[in-house]
Design a protein around this motif. Structure first.
Motif, short mmCIF file in Angstrom:
data_model
loop_
_atom_site.label_atom_id
_atom_site.label_comp_id
_atom_site.label_asym_id
_atom_site.label_seq_id
_atom_site.Cartn_x
_atom_site.Cartn_y
_atom_site.Cartn_z
N UNK A 149 87.93 -11.95 -3.67
CA UNK A 149 86.64 -12.09 -4.33
C UNK A 149 86.39 -10.85 -5.17
N UNK A 150 85.88 -11.08 -6.38
CA UNK A 150 85.51 -9.98 -7.28
C UNK A 150 84.02 -10.05 -7.54
N UNK A 151 83.31 -8.98 -7.22
CA UNK A 151 81.85 -8.95 -7.33
C UNK A 151 81.46 -8.01 -8.46
N UNK A 152 80.60 -8.50 -9.36
CA UNK A 152 80.15 -7.70 -10.48
C UNK A 152 78.64 -7.84 -10.67
N UNK A 153 78.09 -6.92 -11.45
CA UNK A 153 76.67 -6.92 -11.77
C UNK A 153 76.51 -7.41 -13.20
N UNK A 154 75.61 -8.39 -13.41
CA UNK A 154 75.45 -8.97 -14.74
C UNK A 154 73.98 -9.11 -15.10
N UNK A 155 73.71 -9.19 -16.42
CA UNK A 155 72.37 -9.47 -16.92
C UNK A 155 71.42 -8.29 -16.86
N UNK A 156 70.27 -8.48 -17.50
CA UNK A 156 69.26 -7.43 -17.51
C UNK A 156 68.65 -7.19 -16.14
N UNK A 157 68.69 -8.23 -15.29
CA UNK A 157 68.13 -8.05 -13.95
C UNK A 157 69.20 -7.59 -12.95
N UNK A 158 70.40 -7.33 -13.46
CA UNK A 158 71.49 -6.80 -12.63
C UNK A 158 71.79 -7.69 -11.42
N UNK A 159 71.83 -9.00 -11.66
CA UNK A 159 72.11 -9.90 -10.54
C UNK A 159 73.59 -9.91 -10.22
N UNK A 160 73.94 -10.15 -8.96
CA UNK A 160 75.35 -10.17 -8.56
C UNK A 160 76.03 -11.48 -8.95
N UNK A 161 77.29 -11.37 -9.31
CA UNK A 161 78.14 -12.52 -9.58
C UNK A 161 79.41 -12.36 -8.75
N UNK A 162 79.74 -13.39 -7.98
CA UNK A 162 80.95 -13.35 -7.16
C UNK A 162 81.95 -14.37 -7.70
N UNK A 163 83.09 -13.88 -8.16
CA UNK A 163 84.16 -14.76 -8.60
C UNK A 163 85.17 -14.89 -7.46
N UNK A 164 85.44 -16.14 -7.10
CA UNK A 164 86.29 -16.44 -5.94
C UNK A 164 87.66 -16.91 -6.43
#
Length: 202
Positions: A149-164
């Motif tokens: 799993x790769x976890x990154x921070x995205x968007x102006x609200x810094x929401x988490x995105x998990x790529x599986x």
């Protein structure tokens, strides 16, 4: 007239960096070299030091670890920031990992064999983007870790995105099987359901 200080480090104040042997460092050196910073990794025989982490990085590790503990069966254990021994010259430290219970030997152990890891999770940091997105996934897949799993921070609200990702047994590389932004809901390697939006309440 007194000369102004140059601000440059003197021989007396300069840090003493360990000089690697010709064949590179090995797994044995991680436990024996004096003065290594916490969470030092070994990649291709080279020592990799970790920079100070973002709050996002710390909270995501906590959120995923706590969530996984409630979902992982008793046959496995959840840890964070523990060394995984791939070979003598490669000992990365995933941010979160699940290991088979049989791999847990004592309270003093510092690493787990790669064969007992499922999955490995990396939370991307500014100083480790290349390692987290490229170097480490390639090594994890080649070593046989079935899930990544790769976890990154995205968007102006810094929401988490998990790529599986799941490992293709033929190519021995990872294939993306899903991108999760609000909930991490999976059926493999276990039934998992983690509310990712909770990071904003932590």
């Amino acid at each position: 007239m007194t000369a102004e200080p140059t601000g440059r480090p003197t021989a007396k104040s300069a840090p003493e960096w360990p000089v690697p042997p010709r064949e590179g460092w090995t797994v044995d050196d991680l436990d024996t070299l004096p003065g290594l910073p916490p969470h030092t990794e070994l990649i291709d025989g080279s020592l990799v030091f970790v920079s100070p982490q973002l709050r996002f990085h710390n909270l995501m590790i906590r959120l995923l670890t706590n969530g996984l503990v409630t979902h992982v069966p008793s046959t496995h254990k959840v840890y964070n920031e523990m060394t995984v021994v791939i070979d003598r010259g490669n000992c990365p430290e995933p941010d979160v990992l699940i290991v088979r219970k049989e791999a847990v030997r004592s309270l003093t152990q510092t690493s787990y064999p790669v064969a007992d890891v499922l999955p490995a999770v990396e939370v991307v940091s500014p100083d480790s983007e290349s390692r987290d997105r490229d170097t480490k996934p390639h090594k994890y897949a080649a070593a046989g870790i079935e899930h990544f799993w790769l976890v990154e921070m995205e968007g102006e609200d810094h929401h988490p995105v998990v790529r599986v990702y799941e490992r293709d047994p033929v190519t021995k590389t990872y294939t993306c099987t899903g991108v999760h932004r609000d909930r991490l809901k999976l059926a493999a390697p276990f039934d998992i359901d983690i509310d990712l939006t909770e990071i904003h309440e932590m």
